[in-house]
Design an enzyme around this catalytic site. Structure first.
Site, PDB file in Angstrom:
ATOM      1  N   CYS A 164       0.840  -1.195   0.000  1.00  0.00           N
ATOM      2  CA  CYS A 164       0.000   0.000   0.000  1.00  0.00           C
ATOM      3  C   CYS A 164       0.876   1.246   0.000  1.00  0.00           C
ATOM      4  O   CYS A 164       1.784   1.385   0.813  1.00  0.00           O
ATOM      5  CB  CYS A 164      -0.893  -0.047   1.237  1.00  0.00           C
ATOM      6  SG  CYS A 164      -1.248   1.533   1.983  1.00  0.00           S
ATOM      7  N   GLU A 165       0.622   2.159  -0.944  1.00  0.00           N
ATOM      8  CA  GLU A 165       1.498   3.324  -1.064  1.00  0.00           C
ATOM      9  C   GLU A 165       1.265   4.350   0.041  1.00  0.00           C
ATOM     10  O   GLU A 165       2.067   5.255   0.221  1.00  0.00           O
ATOM     11  CB  GLU A 165       1.347   3.974  -2.444  1.00  0.00           C
ATOM     12  CG  GLU A 165       0.024   4.641  -2.695  1.00  0.00           C
ATOM     13  CD  GLU A 165      -0.073   5.191  -4.124  1.00  0.00           C
ATOM     14  OE1 GLU A 165       0.698   4.735  -4.976  1.00  0.00           O
ATOM     15  OE2 GLU A 165      -0.911   6.071  -4.353  1.00  0.00           O
ATOM     16  N   HIS A 166       0.179   4.207   0.779  1.00  0.00           N
ATOM     17  CA  HIS A 166      -0.073   5.160   1.858  1.00  0.00           C
ATOM     18  C   HIS A 166       0.663   4.795   3.139  1.00  0.00           C
ATOM     19  O   HIS A 166       1.024   5.665   3.922  1.00  0.00           O
ATOM     20  CB  HIS A 166      -1.584   5.257   2.148  1.00  0.00           C
ATOM     21  CG  HIS A 166      -2.373   5.625   0.943  1.00  0.00           C
ATOM     22  ND1 HIS A 166      -3.439   4.884   0.484  1.00  0.00           N
ATOM     23  CD2 HIS A 166      -2.229   6.656   0.071  1.00  0.00           C
ATOM     24  CE1 HIS A 166      -3.922   5.452  -0.614  1.00  0.00           C
ATOM     25  NE2 HIS A 166      -3.207   6.515  -0.883  1.00  0.00           N
ATOM     26  N   HIS A 167       0.837   3.498   3.393  1.00  0.00           N
ATOM     27  CA  HIS A 167       1.455   3.057   4.655  1.00  0.00           C
ATOM     28  C   HIS A 167       2.685   2.180   4.453  1.00  0.00           C
ATOM     29  O   HIS A 167       3.304   1.770   5.424  1.00  0.00           O
ATOM     30  CB  HIS A 167       0.435   2.272   5.492  1.00  0.00           C
ATOM     31  CG  HIS A 167      -0.792   3.047   5.828  1.00  0.00           C
ATOM     32  ND1 HIS A 167      -1.966   2.957   5.103  1.00  0.00           N
ATOM     33  CD2 HIS A 167      -1.023   3.955   6.814  1.00  0.00           C
ATOM     34  CE1 HIS A 167      -2.866   3.761   5.621  1.00  0.00           C
ATOM     35  NE2 HIS A 167      -2.336   4.384   6.655  1.00  0.00           N
TER      36      HIS A 167
ATOM     37  N   HIS B 123      -5.886  -5.951   3.248  1.00  0.00           N
ATOM     38  CA  HIS B 123      -4.934  -4.864   3.474  1.00  0.00           C
ATOM     39  C   HIS B 123      -4.483  -4.839   4.921  1.00  0.00           C
ATOM     40  O   HIS B 123      -5.294  -4.614   5.813  1.00  0.00           O
ATOM     41  CB  HIS B 123      -5.586  -3.530   3.108  1.00  0.00           C
ATOM     42  CG  HIS B 123      -5.887  -3.396   1.648  1.00  0.00           C
ATOM     43  ND1 HIS B 123      -5.251  -2.502   0.836  1.00  0.00           N
ATOM     44  CD2 HIS B 123      -6.735  -4.104   0.840  1.00  0.00           C
ATOM     45  CE1 HIS B 123      -5.703  -2.627  -0.413  1.00  0.00           C
ATOM     46  NE2 HIS B 123      -6.599  -3.602  -0.427  1.00  0.00           N
TER      47      HIS B 123
ATOM     48  N   CYS C 261      -2.742  -2.684   6.411  1.00  0.00           N
ATOM     49  CA  CYS C 261      -2.858  -1.367   7.058  1.00  0.00           C
ATOM     50  C   CYS C 261      -4.241  -1.192   7.672  1.00  0.00           C
ATOM     51  O   CYS C 261      -4.416  -0.416   8.609  1.00  0.00           O
ATOM     52  CB  CYS C 261      -2.537  -0.232   6.085  1.00  0.00           C
ATOM     53  SG  CYS C 261      -3.579  -0.164   4.631  1.00  0.00           S
TER      54      CYS C 261
ATOM     55  N   GLN D  84      -5.064  -0.665  -4.601  1.00  0.00           N
ATOM     56  CA  GLN D  84      -5.755  -1.757  -5.295  1.00  0.00           C
ATOM     57  C   GLN D  84      -6.573  -1.257  -6.489  1.00  0.00           C
ATOM     58  O   GLN D  84      -6.646  -1.909  -7.529  1.00  0.00           O
ATOM     59  CB  GLN D  84      -6.649  -2.501  -4.293  1.00  0.00           C
ATOM     60  CG  GLN D  84      -7.274  -3.753  -4.892  1.00  0.00           C
ATOM     61  CD  GLN D  84      -8.116  -4.494  -3.880  1.00  0.00           C
ATOM     62  OE1 GLN D  84      -7.780  -4.553  -2.704  1.00  0.00           O
ATOM     63  NE2 GLN D  84      -9.226  -5.068  -4.322  1.00  0.00           N
TER      64      GLN D  84
HETATM   65 ZN   LIG Z   1      -2.665   1.627   3.635  1.00  0.00          ZN
END
Ligand SMILES: [Zn+2]
Length: 197
Positions: free
Chosen positions: A88-91, A157, A159, A129
């Site tokens: 995941c590119e956010h976390h 996910h 995260c 995703q």
């Molecule tokens: Zn994430």
């Protein structure tokens, strides 16, 4: 494939020492004792893992499909349960699951194993995703120019499990349709019913 690494990110290889250094710094900054035995090899292990899980950056997903020509088959082709592992590119936390691809060829077909390579090239990066799903559909559409494409991606996910809302075991399902799948509900339900078998 034993012993042979199929995917390697060469940037990670080139920058190995720097990455190891920064992983070690992060461990220190969160309060770890980087000299304790269990952690001595961790920066090197994390770097080797990055080499693999970020291997998609070295691959042009348009080039992996290996198109062949077949004038005969213009019926639905489905490759389902393609296992992927992404970040995941956010976390920078893992998410993983299965991708299912269906398309109706129009002269050009792809080797079935090449669809799995396409998924690998797209997922072995920092991703979301939703974008994985639309990129698979767009590249299939662009390279094979089929009558239609439908992609369904399922993902779990970490995260979502480890932080914030803490929803264990929930699954995210995304889909993308191109061409005839957009207009034909019958085609979409044929695809979905074949996924259930
Ligand atoms: Zn994430």
């Amino acid at each position: 494939m034993a012993g042979k690494k199929e995917y390697v990110n060469e940037m990670v290889d080139t920058n190995r020492e720097k990455i190891e250094h920064h992983v070690k710094e992060i461990l220190k900054l969160v309060g770890e004792d980087v000299e304790r035995e269990g952690l001595l090899e961790t920066p090197a292990r994390v770097t080797r893992m990055y080499e693999e899980i970020f291997a998609g950056y070295g691959v042009d997903p348009r080039e992996v499909l290996g198109v062949t020509f077949d004038e005969q088959h213009e019926e639905l082709v489905i490759v389902r349960d393609i296992v992927y592992y992404s970040q995941c590119e956010h976390h920078m936390a893992p998410f993983f699951g299965r991708a299912h691809i269906g398309y109706i060829p129009s002269g050009k077909i792809a080797g079935l194993s090449k669809l799995a390579r396409l998924v690998d090239a797209i997922t072995r990066r920092l991703q979301v995703q939703e974008r994985i799903t639309s990129q698979i559909a767009d590249i299939m559409d662009e390279v094979l120019q089929p009558h239609g494409v439908m992609v369904v991606v399922e993902g779990e996910h970490l995260c979502m499990c480890a932080r914030g809302v803490k929803k264990y075991g929930s699954k995210t399902v995304t889909s993308a349709v191109r061409g005839e799948f957009r207009t034909s509900a019958a085609l979409r339900s044929e695809f979905l019913s074949l996924l259930k078998q």
